[in-house]
Enzyme design. Structure first.
Site, PDB file in Angstrom:
ATOM      1  N   ASP A  40      -7.925  57.400  14.719  1.00 43.25           N
ATOM      2  CA  ASP A  40      -7.464  57.154  16.090  1.00 43.25           C
ATOM      3  C   ASP A  40      -5.940  57.304  16.165  1.00 43.25           C
ATOM      4  O   ASP A  40      -5.356  57.194  17.245  1.00 43.25           O
ATOM      5  CB  ASP A  40      -7.971  55.815  16.642  1.00 43.25           C
ATOM      6  CG  ASP A  40      -7.489  54.619  15.858  1.00 43.25           C
ATOM      7  OD1 ASP A  40      -6.840  54.797  14.809  1.00 43.25           O
ATOM      8  OD2 ASP A  40      -7.762  53.477  16.300  1.00 43.25           O
ATOM      9  N   SER A  41      -5.311  57.630  15.029  1.00 40.50           N
ATOM     10  CA  SER A  41      -3.899  58.050  15.040  1.00 40.50           C
ATOM     11  C   SER A  41      -3.735  59.293  15.916  1.00 40.50           C
ATOM     12  O   SER A  41      -2.616  59.631  16.300  1.00 40.50           O
ATOM     13  CB  SER A  41      -3.414  58.319  13.614  1.00 40.50           C
ATOM     14  OG  SER A  41      -4.321  59.171  12.931  1.00 40.50           O
ATOM     15  N   ASP A  79     -12.985  57.433  13.281  1.00 44.55           N
ATOM     16  CA  ASP A  79     -12.530  56.083  13.612  1.00 44.55           C
ATOM     17  C   ASP A  79     -13.210  55.568  14.870  1.00 44.55           C
ATOM     18  O   ASP A  79     -13.392  56.315  15.837  1.00 44.55           O
ATOM     19  CB  ASP A  79     -11.019  56.123  13.896  1.00 44.55           C
ATOM     20  CG  ASP A  79     -10.212  55.503  12.784  1.00 44.55           C
ATOM     21  OD1 ASP A  79     -10.783  54.776  11.947  1.00 44.55           O
ATOM     22  OD2 ASP A  79      -8.988  55.760  12.748  1.00 44.55           O
ATOM     23  N   LYS A 107     -15.397  54.347  10.624  1.00 46.13           N
ATOM     24  CA  LYS A 107     -14.456  53.338  10.131  1.00 46.13           C
ATOM     25  C   LYS A 107     -14.039  52.452  11.297  1.00 46.13           C
ATOM     26  O   LYS A 107     -13.852  52.948  12.406  1.00 46.13           O
ATOM     27  CB  LYS A 107     -13.239  54.044   9.512  1.00 46.13           C
ATOM     28  CG  LYS A 107     -12.067  53.131   9.193  1.00 46.13           C
ATOM     29  CD  LYS A 107     -11.059  53.796   8.292  1.00 46.13           C
ATOM     30  CE  LYS A 107      -9.950  54.531   8.984  1.00 46.13           C
ATOM     31  NZ  LYS A 107      -9.145  53.775   9.944  1.00 46.13           N
ATOM     32  N   GLU A 109     -11.445  48.740  12.080  1.00 43.51           N
ATOM     33  CA  GLU A 109     -10.395  47.903  11.507  1.00 43.51           C
ATOM     34  C   GLU A 109     -10.813  46.439  11.508  1.00 43.51           C
ATOM     35  O   GLU A 109     -11.134  45.888  12.571  1.00 43.51           O
ATOM     36  CB  GLU A 109      -9.102  48.080  12.314  1.00 43.51           C
ATOM     37  CG  GLU A 109      -8.545  49.492  12.227  1.00 43.51           C
ATOM     38  CD  GLU A 109      -7.262  49.679  13.016  1.00 43.51           C
ATOM     39  OE1 GLU A 109      -6.664  48.685  13.495  1.00 43.51           O
ATOM     40  OE2 GLU A 109      -6.842  50.847  13.158  1.00 43.51           O
ATOM     41  N   GLU A 176      -4.059  49.373   4.229  1.00 42.55           N
ATOM     42  CA  GLU A 176      -2.874  49.913   4.915  1.00 42.55           C
ATOM     43  C   GLU A 176      -1.671  48.987   4.755  1.00 42.55           C
ATOM     44  O   GLU A 176      -1.716  47.811   5.104  1.00 42.55           O
ATOM     45  CB  GLU A 176      -3.178  50.152   6.403  1.00 42.55           C
ATOM     46  CG  GLU A 176      -1.946  50.693   7.140  1.00 42.55           C
ATOM     47  CD  GLU A 176      -2.227  51.570   8.338  1.00 42.55           C
ATOM     48  OE1 GLU A 176      -3.396  51.876   8.631  1.00 42.55           O
ATOM     49  OE2 GLU A 176      -1.236  51.977   8.984  1.00 42.55           O
TER      50      GLU A 176
HETATM   51  O1  KIV Z   1      -6.032  56.438  12.334  1.00 39.03           O
HETATM   52  C1  KIV Z   1      -5.716  56.790  11.189  1.00 39.03           C
HETATM   53  O2  KIV Z   1      -5.200  57.893  10.973  1.00 39.03           O
HETATM   54  C2  KIV Z   1      -5.979  55.861  10.094  1.00 39.03           C
HETATM   55  C3  KIV Z   1      -5.449  56.175   8.734  1.00 39.03           C
HETATM   56  C4  KIV Z   1      -4.034  56.458   8.678  1.00 39.03           C
HETATM   57  C5  KIV Z   1      -5.863  55.222   7.703  1.00 39.03           C
HETATM   58  O3  KIV Z   1      -6.617  54.891  10.298  1.00 39.03           O
END
Ligand code: KIV
Length: 258
Positions: A40-41, A79, A107, A109, A176
């Site tokens: 989600d980056s 994510d 994934k 958090e 992280e």
């Molecule tokens: O959203 C993302 O890119 C991440 C990673 C940097 C671990 O969660």
């Protein structure tokens, strides 16, 4: 799916990078990366949001579909955006949509606080990657991107999180911005591989945001990243060359009219 636990036990490091589109996913896949994360980056490095808290499930589905078209050998993880896993039922519903979009694993958090969601996802047969330590979706409550594991209660909470996600069925856990010695301790304490980002060299694998690795987001680079390329500079150089070439060809053809 590769056996990541076996890789940990063999001492073979696991590599992971982010991709949000077809060409990047295909390039990373062709480079032999183990895991591609549609993180989600994407909200920050592609969509221009200030942090990841505005990313929606629809945006993640769109980028997951694009990345999936480029992946043949790597494991594609997507994510789950904030508020798509507030309850276990919601988590399973969102995870299934990401799988339908082409993700092979998901994934979210959180550690101990999210075991119900993680257990429900793995029970539904969806491989799950955990993410503990600094949680970007909680950046506003956490007051910034601060290192975790500086105090004994924080170390104990991180260890409890790591054990909880392993027990709930995660096949790996992202750490992280965790103090390197603490990341080492967690890595030794769990059977699943730890994938570090800004957490030192003792993790079982490493993950980075590809834009940081290749210098494609020059306005902010986390301190722990050592970039391998300066792609933003190349884009600027090529764009300037195109502007110059086009403008000067206009001048040449105007001059030839006189
Ligand atoms: O959203 C993302 O890119 C991440 C990673 C940097 C671990 O969660």
């Amino acid at each position: 799916m590769k056996n990541f636990r076996q890789m940990k036990h063999r001492g073979e490091k696991i590599t992971a990078l982010t991709a949000y589109d077809y060409p990047t996913a295909r390039l990373l896949d062709e480079s032999g990366i183990d895991i591609i994360l549609v993180g989600d980056s994407v909200g920050m490095v592609v969509l221009g949001y200030q942090d990841t808290t505005n990313v929606t499930l629809d945006e993640m589905l769109h980028h997951t579909r694009a990345a999936a078209r480029g992946v043949k050998q790597a494991l594609l993880v997507a994510d789950m955006p904030i508020h798509t896993y507030d309850t276990a039922a919601q988590a399973v519903e969102a995870a299934k949509k990401l799988v339908d979009a082409g993700a092979q694993a998901v994934k979210l958090e959180g550690g101990l606080s999210h075991v119900a969601q993680i257990a429900a996802i793995t029970k539904a047969g969806i491989p799950f990657m955990a993410h503990i330590g600094m949680l970007p979706q909680r950046v506003r409550e956490q007051g910034g991107y601060r290192i975790k594991g500086r105090t004994q209660p924080e170390v104990e909470a991180l260890l409890a999180d790591a054990h909880a996600v392993e027990q709930a069925g995660a096949f790996s856990v992202v750490l992280e911005i965790v103090l390197a010695d603490v990341a080492k301790q967690i890595t030794a304490a769990v059977g699943i591989p730890t994938i570090g980002i800004g957490s030192g060299e003792h993790c079982d694998g490493q993950i980075l945001v590809t834009h940081d690795l290749i210098g494609l987001f020059p306005w902010f680079t986390p301190k722990f990243v050592s970039a391998e390329a300066r792609v933003a500079e190349e884009i600027r150089r090529a764009a300037r060359a195109f502007v110059e070439r086009t403008k000067s060809s206009g001048q040449i053809s105007q001059a030839s009219l006189h």
